[in-house]
Scaffold this motif. Sequence first.
Motif, PDB file in Angstrom:
ATOM      1  N   UNK A   1       0.836  -1.200   0.000  1.00 22.74           N
ATOM      2  CA  UNK A   1       0.000   0.000   0.000  1.00 22.74           C
ATOM      3  C   UNK A   1       0.872   1.252   0.000  1.00 22.74           C
ATOM      4  N   UNK A   2       0.388   2.315  -0.590  1.00 22.09           N
ATOM      5  CA  UNK A   2       1.200   3.530  -0.716  1.00 22.09           C
ATOM      6  C   UNK A   2       0.807   4.630   0.260  1.00 22.09           C
TER       7      UNK A   2
ATOM      8  N   UNK B   1      13.573   4.469   2.156  1.00 23.22           N
ATOM      9  CA  UNK B   1      12.273   4.632   2.802  1.00 23.22           C
ATOM     10  C   UNK B   1      11.998   3.365   3.595  1.00 23.22           C
ATOM     11  N   UNK B   2      11.552   3.550   4.825  1.00 19.83           N
ATOM     12  CA  UNK B   2      11.266   2.426   5.710  1.00 19.83           C
ATOM     13  C   UNK B   2       9.761   2.373   5.948  1.00 19.83           C
ATOM     14  N   UNK B   3       9.155   1.230   5.640  1.00 20.88           N
ATOM     15  CA  UNK B   3       7.714   1.059   5.812  1.00 20.88           C
ATOM     16  C   UNK B   3       7.445  -0.057   6.810  1.00 20.88           C
ATOM     17  N   UNK B   4       6.510   0.167   7.706  1.00 21.83           N
ATOM     18  CA  UNK B   4       6.050  -0.870   8.638  1.00 21.83           C
ATOM     19  C   UNK B   4       4.752  -1.411   8.067  1.00 21.83           C
ATOM     20  N   UNK B   5       4.749  -2.679   7.715  1.00 17.16           N
ATOM     21  CA  UNK B   5       3.591  -3.324   7.119  1.00 17.16           C
ATOM     22  C   UNK B   5       3.053  -4.391   8.054  1.00 17.16           C
TER      23      UNK B   5
ATOM     24  N   UNK C   1      -2.447  -6.843   3.292  1.00 25.96           N
ATOM     25  CA  UNK C   1      -1.247  -6.078   3.616  1.00 25.96           C
ATOM     26  C   UNK C   1      -1.685  -4.650   3.928  1.00 25.96           C
ATOM     27  N   UNK C   2      -1.286  -4.156   5.114  1.00 35.64           N
ATOM     28  CA  UNK C   2      -1.659  -2.804   5.536  1.00 35.64           C
ATOM     29  C   UNK C   2      -0.409  -2.000   5.849  1.00 35.64           C
TER      30      UNK C   2
ATOM     31  N   UNK D   1      -4.193  -3.541   1.124  1.00 35.97           N
ATOM     32  CA  UNK D   1      -4.352  -4.225  -0.155  1.00 35.97           C
ATOM     33  C   UNK D   1      -4.771  -5.655   0.171  1.00 35.97           C
ATOM     34  N   UNK D   2      -5.867  -6.110  -0.424  1.00 37.62           N
ATOM     35  CA  UNK D   2      -6.319  -7.491  -0.247  1.00 37.62           C
ATOM     36  C   UNK D   2      -5.795  -8.316  -1.407  1.00 37.62           C
TER      37      UNK D   2
END
Length: 95
Positions: free
Chosen positions: A25-26, A52-56, A40-41, A32-33
């Motif tokens: 997801x952006x 860029x660091x993303x926590x999913x 995934x959230x 996203x299903x």
Amino acid sequence: MLENKITCIVCLLSEIELSGNAYWPTAKGQSIDLADGLRVTLEDVTCNVHWTERKLSIALGKSVSMVTHYQINVFPAKIVCPPLVLLADKILSVT
């Protein structure tokens, strides 16, 4: 990722190189299903100088795992360079 308890993903392609074809997801809070009930959230985003660091959160039924996704912002011209070394050091320090 859930089976193997993966907690870290590294993407060495920049946003430009992905041409908008992200597999995450952006927007913060967006989900996203995917197939078979996998969701995934995007929980949080931190933009650093080099990556860029993303926590999913990855959810399948009642099973939820947290994954940190690191994406290089601009792939350097040389394979051995400070941004990649810094990213590798960051990943090794949290895994």
